[in-house]
Structure formats: structure tokens, C-alpha cells
Motif scaffolding. Structure first.
Motif, PDB file in Angstrom:
ATOM      1  N   TRP A  68     -31.210 -33.987  30.412  1.00 55.01           N
ATOM      2  CA  TRP A  68     -31.593 -35.236  30.699  1.00 55.01           C
ATOM      3  C   TRP A  68     -33.225 -35.658  30.518  1.00 55.01           C
ATOM      4  N   PRO A  69     -33.981 -36.492  30.288  1.00 54.06           N
ATOM      5  CA  PRO A  69     -35.443 -36.699  30.815  1.00 54.06           C
ATOM      6  C   PRO A  69     -35.900 -36.538  31.875  1.00 54.06           C
ATOM      7  N   VAL A  70     -37.281 -35.487  32.338  1.00 55.08           N
ATOM      8  CA  VAL A  70     -37.078 -35.801  34.030  1.00 55.08           C
ATOM      9  C   VAL A  70     -38.013 -36.263  33.825  1.00 55.08           C
ATOM     10  N   PHE A  71     -38.648 -37.569  34.676  1.00 55.40           N
ATOM     11  CA  PHE A  71     -40.004 -37.643  34.936  1.00 55.40           C
ATOM     12  C   PHE A  71     -40.386 -37.937  36.305  1.00 55.40           C
ATOM     13  N   GLU A  72     -41.661 -37.743  36.861  1.00 53.68           N
ATOM     14  CA  GLU A  72     -42.523 -37.365  37.795  1.00 53.68           C
ATOM     15  C   GLU A  72     -42.328 -38.902  38.845  1.00 53.68           C
ATOM     16  N   LEU A  73     -41.638 -38.557  39.629  1.00 52.88           N
ATOM     17  CA  LEU A  73     -41.696 -39.605  40.410  1.00 52.88           C
ATOM     18  C   LEU A  73     -43.116 -40.400  41.083  1.00 52.88           C
ATOM     19  N   GLY A  83     -30.413 -30.645  32.870  1.00 50.20           N
ATOM     20  CA  GLY A  83     -29.417 -30.772  33.454  1.00 50.20           C
ATOM     21  C   GLY A  83     -27.841 -30.298  32.059  1.00 50.20           C
ATOM     22  N   LEU A  84     -27.566 -30.891  31.240  1.00 47.98           N
ATOM     23  CA  LEU A  84     -26.016 -30.347  31.244  1.00 47.98           C
ATOM     24  C   LEU A  84     -25.653 -30.447  30.428  1.00 47.98           C
ATOM     25  N   LEU A  96     -25.632 -25.344  32.144  1.00 53.94           N
ATOM     26  CA  LEU A  96     -27.185 -26.178  32.274  1.00 53.94           C
ATOM     27  C   LEU A  96     -27.991 -25.072  32.123  1.00 53.94           C
ATOM     28  N   GLY A  97     -28.922 -26.411  31.784  1.00 50.05           N
ATOM     29  CA  GLY A  97     -29.873 -26.433  30.700  1.00 50.05           C
ATOM     30  C   GLY A  97     -31.538 -26.356  31.355  1.00 50.05           C
ATOM     31  N   GLU A 112     -35.618 -27.567  41.050  1.00 54.13           N
ATOM     32  CA  GLU A 112     -35.421 -28.857  42.345  1.00 54.13           C
ATOM     33  C   GLU A 112     -34.711 -29.433  41.381  1.00 54.13           C
ATOM     34  N   GLY A 113     -34.975 -29.846  40.013  1.00 53.84           N
ATOM     35  CA  GLY A 113     -34.346 -30.716  39.361  1.00 53.84           C
ATOM     36  C   GLY A 113     -33.304 -29.603  38.863  1.00 53.84           C
ATOM     37  N   ALA A 114     -32.982 -28.501  38.879  1.00 54.67           N
ATOM     38  CA  ALA A 114     -31.879 -27.939  38.252  1.00 54.67           C
ATOM     39  C   ALA A 114     -30.746 -27.574  40.059  1.00 54.67           C
ATOM     40  N   GLU A 115     -30.755 -27.949  40.775  1.00 57.01           N
ATOM     41  CA  GLU A 115     -30.474 -27.456  41.895  1.00 57.01           C
ATOM     42  C   GLU A 115     -30.445 -29.490  42.093  1.00 57.01           C
TER      43      GLU A 115
END
Length: 180
Positions: A68-73, A83-84, A96-97, A112-115
């Protein structure tokens, strides 16, 4: 950047790749600092980037997972992906990657993201096993996986690099970060 998030941590919002995200995919997988350890040539061609985006979207459609694309809140900056993907033929086994843009390295975002993804895998998807690997020269990813509680189980040939990569696994009973 205005995105809908289906999963959040304290600092990260998880979205889903769409056909409109090719510019973001190019920012991530077009950066040789990101790709140097995830493919044999060290660089993705423009076609490989487009194919990678299509594959991630297809994984979501078929398996309800993707990197999944991730962004700073705080600020909405595009960070990369975490993601997976389905692992081999295992029905409840996932890999997981994470691939982060260089400006986000060394700040705890991968952990943090992987958790959050691990909790999602075990709680929502009811995963039985998670796997992860890394390029043999990627000490940063090795450190993150060990910190998360993954256990080394050997090596596995990784076709995109043409190398044997360290392989790790995790079961729900091994995950100690956060509540299970």
C-alpha cells in the motif's frame, strides 16, 4: 495530498494504489536509491514501474492486499509503500514488504508501518504466517525485521535480484509489538 486512509498509525496513513498513481509510482520505483537492492539491474524501466503499479492494483483486487502507498499524516507527503502480498501458494500466508523514499529512511517509519501491517495481517486477514526477506546487503531492513520479531529461517532465491535472500517468518504468537 488528499487521500482516504483505511489504516493509520501515529504518523502514517495507508491508502490503496489506483490507476491515477503512476506519478507516485515513478517517484518511488523510479528512484535508484530505492530500487538498487530490489532488482538485478538496480533500476526499474518506465515500463517496469507501470507494470509494478498494475500488479499492486491487481493484488488488491484479487487478494485484498498490496504494498500500500503510505503518506505522512502531518503534511501528506508521499513516503513510499508498506504492505503485503500473497506468499507462494499459502492461503493465509503473506509476505511483508516496504519500500521507502530516501528522505524517510532512518526515522522509524519502516518499523512503525510494518507493525501496523502485521497487526492488520493477523487481526483482519487472520494470517497464519508472515514471511519477509531482504537483499543480503540491506542491513537496515535486516535490523527492522529482527526488531519486529521475525525469525530467520534460511535463505530463498529471489528472482528479481537473482540472489539468495535471507528469509524470515512470523506467526501470530511471535508478534509482541502491540496487542494481539
Amino acid at each position: 495530498m488528499n487521500r482516504d486512509y483505511f489504516l493509520q498509525t501515529k504518523r502514517i496513513g495507508f491508502s490503496k494504489w489506483t490507476d491515477a498513481d503512476l506519478p507516485l509510482a515513478r517517484q518511488l520505483w523510479g528512484d535508484p536509491d530505492v530500487t538498487r537492492l530490489i532488482c538485478a539491474s538496480g533500476r526499474f524501466t518506465p515500463q517496469e514501474i507501470a507494470d509494478r503499479l498494475v500488479r499492486e492494483i491487481d493484488h488488491d483486487r484479487r487478494f485484498s492486499v498490496q504494498y500500500w502507498p503510505v503518506f505522512e499524516l502531518n503534511g501528506g507527503g508521499f513516503m513510499g509503500c508498506c504492505g503485503l502480498r500473497p506468499y507462494k501458494s499459502g492461503e493465509r500466508a503473506y509476505e511483508l514488504g516496504f519500500h521507502l523514499r530516501k528522505r524517510y529512511w532512518g526515522m522509524g517509519y519502516a518499523t512503525e508501518g510494518a507493525e501496523a501491517v502485521i497487526r492488520y495481517a493477523f487481526h483482519v486477514l487472520k494470517a497464519e504466517t508472515l514471511y519477509a526477506g531482504h537483499h543480503p546487503e540491506n542491513a537496515g531492513s535486516e535490523k527492522v525485521l529482527k526488531k519486529l520479531g521475525f525469525r530467520y529461517v534460511g535463505t530463498e532465491f529471489y528472482e528479481p535480484t537473482g540472489l539468495e535472500h535471507p528469509l524470515y517468518e512470523m506467526y501470530p504468537t511471535h508478534f509482541t509489538k502491540g496487542e494481539m
